[in-house]
Motif scaffolding. Sequence first.
Motif, short mmCIF file in Angstrom:
data_model
loop_
_atom_site.label_atom_id
_atom_site.label_comp_id
_atom_site.label_asym_id
_atom_site.label_seq_id
_atom_site.Cartn_x
_atom_site.Cartn_y
_atom_site.Cartn_z
N UNK A 37 1.07 -1.39 0.04
CA UNK A 37 -0.12 -0.17 0.07
C UNK A 37 0.93 1.29 0.06
N UNK A 38 1.93 1.13 0.82
CA UNK A 38 2.72 2.23 1.03
C UNK A 38 3.59 2.65 -0.47
N UNK A 39 3.74 1.53 -1.18
CA UNK A 39 4.55 1.69 -2.36
C UNK A 39 3.64 2.19 -3.43
N UNK A 40 2.47 1.76 -3.57
CA UNK A 40 1.33 2.38 -4.36
C UNK A 40 1.24 3.62 -4.15
N UNK A 41 1.12 4.10 -2.93
CA UNK A 41 0.74 5.53 -2.58
C UNK A 41 2.00 6.38 -3.09
N UNK A 42 3.33 6.13 -2.82
CA UNK A 42 4.44 6.71 -3.42
C UNK A 42 4.25 6.97 -4.97
N UNK A 43 4.19 5.70 -5.48
CA UNK A 43 3.92 5.70 -6.96
C UNK A 43 2.96 6.67 -7.50
N UNK A 63 12.79 -1.18 -1.54
CA UNK A 63 11.59 -2.06 -1.69
C UNK A 63 11.66 -2.36 -3.34
N UNK A 64 11.89 -1.36 -4.24
CA UNK A 64 11.71 -1.36 -5.67
C UNK A 64 13.01 -0.69 -6.12
N UNK A 65 14.22 -1.37 -6.22
CA UNK A 65 15.03 -0.60 -6.60
C UNK A 65 15.15 -0.15 -8.15
#
Length: 190
Positions: A37-43, A63-65
């Motif tokens: 969820x945090x990754x989706x928000x950042x993206x 998390x996603x280099x």
Amino acid sequence: MGELWNPLTGKETVFEWVKRAKKANRQEEQNKRKESQKLRKIITKFKMGKKLRGSELSFLARVAPELYVKVQKIVKQRKAMEMRLKNAKSKEEAADIVSGAMRNALNNEEMDEFEKISLTNQLREAYKEFMECDSYKSLPSDDLEAKKEEISLLSIGEREEVVEEGISYDSSGGEREDKVRSLWNIDVAL
């Protein structure tokens, strides 16, 4: 065989071990969902043109280099355009800088959809921020006004050098229209 540990006996039962393992799995799954969820928000934030904080960039790097590398590339392009905007001599030139940068982004076949959307929105937001600052508001509206301002700010000595190059001034310091037009190939009335 059924007993591995029991507080009374010092051994855990199979039931207790399974229960503890399930709880650990649930916790791990919950952590992965939160991370996702945090990754989706950042993206989403970045794709909308907003700047990311240091903690968000660190999270992304961890998390996603591969995505982090793309984001860093886009951030550099945004900063480069912001520097070009700061050096713009008119509002017209600033608009040209942005439209050229956006056109290049959209026509870049090496970029994927995420990069194109993110970059164009980052450029748009950078331009929006620039238009709100005082330095933008003080810019002349077009290149002709910028050139007229540039000439009016020349010292007397500099004006004499310009006169030697083919521009003459009347006694009030104004330039002759025909000479200015020929120098800059401008065909509009001053």
